[in-house]
Design a protein around this motif. Structure first.
Motif, mmCIF file in Angstrom:
data_model
loop_
_atom_site.group_PDB
_atom_site.id
_atom_site.type_symbol
_atom_site.label_atom_id
_atom_site.label_comp_id
_atom_site.label_asym_id
_atom_site.label_seq_id
_atom_site.Cartn_x
_atom_site.Cartn_y
_atom_site.Cartn_z
ATOM 1 N N ASP A 91 0.847 -1.194 0.000
ATOM 2 C CA ASP A 91 0.000 0.000 0.000
ATOM 3 C C ASP A 91 0.880 1.241 0.000
ATOM 4 O OD1 ASP A 91 -2.791 -0.968 0.230
ATOM 5 O OD2 ASP A 91 -2.057 -1.863 2.090
ATOM 6 N N ILE A 92 0.577 2.176 -0.909
ATOM 7 C CA ILE A 92 1.258 3.471 -0.921
ATOM 8 C C ILE A 92 0.462 4.407 -0.023
ATOM 9 C CG2 ILE A 92 2.029 5.410 -2.327
ATOM 10 C CD1 ILE A 92 2.255 3.482 -4.682
ATOM 11 N N LEU A 93 1.019 4.724 1.145
ATOM 12 C CA LEU A 93 0.314 5.538 2.136
ATOM 13 C C LEU A 93 0.465 7.028 1.897
ATOM 14 C CD1 LEU A 93 1.350 3.535 5.338
ATOM 15 C CD2 LEU A 93 -0.671 3.199 3.883
ATOM 16 N N ASP A 94 1.650 7.432 1.461
ATOM 17 C CA ASP A 94 1.922 8.852 1.246
ATOM 18 C C ASP A 94 3.219 8.965 0.462
ATOM 19 O OD1 ASP A 94 1.582 11.580 1.354
ATOM 20 O OD2 ASP A 94 2.181 11.801 3.452
ATOM 21 N N MET A 95 3.414 10.107 -0.189
ATOM 22 C CA MET A 95 4.681 10.383 -0.874
ATOM 23 C C MET A 95 4.745 11.862 -1.192
ATOM 24 S SD MET A 95 4.143 8.915 -4.739
ATOM 25 C CE MET A 95 2.943 7.677 -4.272
ATOM 26 N N GLY A 96 5.946 12.336 -1.480
ATOM 27 C CA GLY A 96 6.114 13.733 -1.827
ATOM 28 C C GLY A 96 7.568 14.059 -2.076
ATOM 29 N N PRO A 97 7.860 15.331 -2.415
ATOM 30 C CA PRO A 97 9.241 15.746 -2.630
ATOM 31 C C PRO A 97 10.067 15.604 -1.358
ATOM 32 C CG PRO A 97 7.684 17.371 -3.483
ATOM 33 C CD PRO A 97 6.898 16.412 -2.662
ATOM 34 N N ILE A 98 11.377 15.847 -1.482
ATOM 35 C CA ILE A 98 12.289 15.705 -0.357
ATOM 36 C C ILE A 98 11.748 16.458 0.846
ATOM 37 C CG2 ILE A 98 14.631 16.167 0.473
ATOM 38 C CD1 ILE A 98 15.587 15.894 -2.415
ATOM 39 N N PRO A 99 11.490 15.793 1.964
ATOM 40 C CA PRO A 99 10.832 16.454 3.096
ATOM 41 C C PRO A 99 11.720 17.521 3.725
ATOM 42 C CG PRO A 99 11.540 14.242 3.693
ATOM 43 C CD PRO A 99 11.756 14.378 2.217
ATOM 44 N N GLN A 100 11.088 18.611 4.126
ATOM 45 C CA GLN A 100 11.726 19.704 4.860
ATOM 46 C C GLN A 100 12.774 20.444 4.036
ATOM 47 O OE1 GLN A 100 10.201 20.255 7.738
ATOM 48 N NE2 GLN A 100 9.048 18.377 7.346
ATOM 49 N N GLU A 101 12.780 20.249 2.727
ATOM 50 C CA GLU A 101 13.756 20.935 1.893
ATOM 51 C C GLU A 101 13.038 21.514 0.685
ATOM 52 O OE1 GLU A 101 17.278 18.630 1.069
ATOM 53 O OE2 GLU A 101 17.076 17.519 2.941
ATOM 54 N N ASP A 102 12.740 22.823 0.721
ATOM 55 C CA ASP A 102 11.977 23.419 -0.364
ATOM 56 C C ASP A 102 12.862 24.135 -1.378
ATOM 57 O OD1 ASP A 102 12.752 25.601 1.086
ATOM 58 O OD2 ASP A 102 10.725 26.284 1.557
ATOM 59 N N PRO A 105 19.983 22.043 -4.646
ATOM 60 C CA PRO A 105 20.482 21.599 -5.954
ATOM 61 C C PRO A 105 19.915 20.278 -6.447
ATOM 62 C CG PRO A 105 22.112 21.164 -4.254
ATOM 63 C CD PRO A 105 21.006 21.925 -3.593
ATOM 64 N N LEU A 106 19.258 19.505 -5.586
ATOM 65 C CA LEU A 106 18.731 18.211 -6.004
ATOM 66 C C LEU A 106 17.280 18.322 -6.454
ATOM 67 C CD1 LEU A 106 20.075 15.782 -3.247
ATOM 68 C CD2 LEU A 106 20.925 16.031 -5.586
ATOM 69 N N ALA A 107 16.942 17.633 -7.541
ATOM 70 C CA ALA A 107 15.543 17.550 -7.945
ATOM 71 C C ALA A 107 14.729 16.979 -6.799
ATOM 72 C CB ALA A 107 15.401 16.682 -9.189
ATOM 73 N N GLY A 108 13.631 17.641 -6.457
ATOM 74 C CA GLY A 108 12.838 17.308 -5.283
ATOM 75 C C GLY A 108 12.932 18.376 -4.222
ATOM 76 N N GLN A 109 13.953 19.233 -4.323
ATOM 77 C CA GLN A 109 14.106 20.345 -3.385
ATOM 78 C C GLN A 109 13.405 21.578 -3.961
ATOM 79 O OE1 GLN A 109 18.454 20.124 -3.109
ATOM 80 N NE2 GLN A 109 18.275 19.348 -1.028
ATOM 81 N N GLY A 110 12.072 21.465 -4.082
ATOM 82 C CA GLY A 110 11.268 22.561 -4.601
ATOM 83 C C GLY A 110 11.146 22.605 -6.108
ATOM 84 N N TRP A 111 11.757 21.655 -6.794
ATOM 85 C CA TRP A 111 11.709 21.659 -8.262
ATOM 86 C C TRP A 111 11.913 20.239 -8.789
ATOM 87 C CZ3 TRP A 111 16.033 20.208 -11.263
ATOM 88 C CH2 TRP A 111 17.224 20.008 -10.529
#
Length: 418
Positions: A91-102, A105-111
């Protein structure tokens, strides 16, 4: 928050982490952790190129993308009690970009980013019409994405893991390598290649070292295609709330996950077609003992799609048939029909001012619907592409007034020829 079992430090490369994941399929890659049926846990995921693609206005990085490194997968996770013949329920409960980093330089840090891959380095679904490398960078605001490279659109992403699956058995791995080698032999010099052979260069195999590393690296399958174990299926509907049933081929199942996408259109048609990002995913696992035989799920994964937004209500659909661009009739070629439908959608969007590459990148990133609509009416298959009209800041529907003209802005960065 579920227990974090695979943590990634954004300041360190994927191979320099406390726990090392992998980028090949093989039954002998050691698990990074063991979970029990009924357990929930969190996993950090690095985007598939481990930071090789940058938030800038150049596509040189896409042109030179190191395909031997992909995919950067988190895992494997052994499941207590899992035996060959079982079904692993995830089961996929939740997911999202890199947590606490908006930002960062890494994809997932707000982009995130979408790329059209050069024909000489992977290619794409429409590689003959778009042989060069292009890139679009997308900015995240909550669940919405916008791009300075494709103005006039914003949409809610359907975040999902592009790649998740169980480890193959030794026999299944041998079958993969045999059948794919036979395919390559039919056109060994094709560009792009028909499939990718095992490649020891840049192999990441968890904690394996020495002679064992060399053996596994020479046998291990690349993670590029989907196979019987799930793998790189790139199904945009693997959203939060999805339940997947994977065949188990080895003791412990050895589940791995990665290649997170903020959004994607059906087919991931630019090859790097989702909005690629690093991030987190929360999973819950359980077992159905002897489920492969009970349900006949022996060489494929089945799933119950999530029911998370967006829920679009208005669409503009484009159709295509199985006739080539130079007029050759093909027999019920549904892939060709889908290519033609995509090309029709791209051509339509250029009437509003978009460059063809901008339109192509948009179809890869936005949650379009792709369908094989007719597959029995000889000689032409019919495929359709459904484009949600609500993602545009202007009306894209045909009207007597003619198409509105938008400012395409700076356009999508194009890489120079290497």
């Amino acid at each position: 928050m579920p227990e974090l079992l695979f943590a990634l430090d954004s300041n360190r490369r994927f191979t320099d982490q406390e726990k090392i994941g992998h980028n090949r399929w093989h039954p002998d890659i050691p698990p990074v952790a063991t979970v029990r049926p009924g357990q929930s846990f969190r996993v950090h995921c690095r985007e598939w190129f481990d930071g090789a693609i940058h938030n800038d206005d150049s596509a040189e990085d896409v042109r030179d993308a190191p395909l031997t490194r992909v995919h950067a997968l988190s895992g494997p996770f052994a499941v207590e009690g899992a035996e060959p013949g079982d079904l692993l329920m995830v089961d996929i409960l939740d997911m999202g970009p890199i947590p606490q980093e908006d930002s960062g330089p890494l994809a997932g840090q707000g982009w995130g980013y979408t790329g059209i891959f050069a024909k000489a380095n992977g290619g794409s679904f429409l590689t003959d019409q778009f042989p060069d490398a292009y890139k679009a960078v997308w900015d995240f605001t909550g669940h919405r994405a916008t791009s300075r490279h494709i103005p006039g659109v914003s949409f809610t992403g359907m975040s999902h893991p592009g790649l998740m699956g169980t480890a193959p058995s030794a026999a299944l791995l041998a079958k993969w390598n045999q059948r794919e080698a036979a395919l390559r032999a039919t056109a060994p010099d094709r560009v792009p290649p028909l499939c990718l052979p095992p490649e020891p260069q840049d192999a990441i195999l968890g904690t394996l070292t020495g002679a064992e590393f060399d053996r596994v690296a020479a046998e291990a399958a690349r993670t590029a295609p989907p196979r019987e174990n799930g793998g790189n299926q790139d199904i945009k509907n693997f959203t939060t709330g999805t339940r997947v049933f994977y065949p188990v081929y080895v003791p412990g199942a050895h589940l791995s996950v990665g290649d997170l996408h903020f959004s994607q259109g059906d087919g991931e048609i630019t090859f790097c077609g989702g909005i690629e990002m690093g991030g987190f995913i929360d999973l819950h696992v359980d077992l159905i003992k002897n489920g492969m035989q009970t349900y006949g799920v022996t060489e494929n994964a089945i799933f119950l799609p999530g029911n998370t937004p967006p829920q679009f209500s208005q669409w503009l659909a484009f159709s295509g048939i199985s006739v080539t661009l130079d007029g050759e009739q093909r027999y019920l070629d549904s892939q060709l029909a889908y290519q033609r439908a995509c090309l029709h959608a791209i051509d339509y969007l250029t009437r509003f001012g978009y460059q063809p590459e901008q339109a192509y990148l948009l179809l890869g990133a936005a949650p379009i619907e792709g369908r094989f609509s007719g597959v029995v009416d000889i000689p032409n298959s019919c495929a359709t592409v459904y484009l949600p009209t609500e993602i545009f800041d202007f009306d894209v529907r045909p009207s007597a007034a003619g198409p509105a003209r938008i400012d395409p802005g700076r356009g999508a960065p194009k890489a120079s020829m290497s």
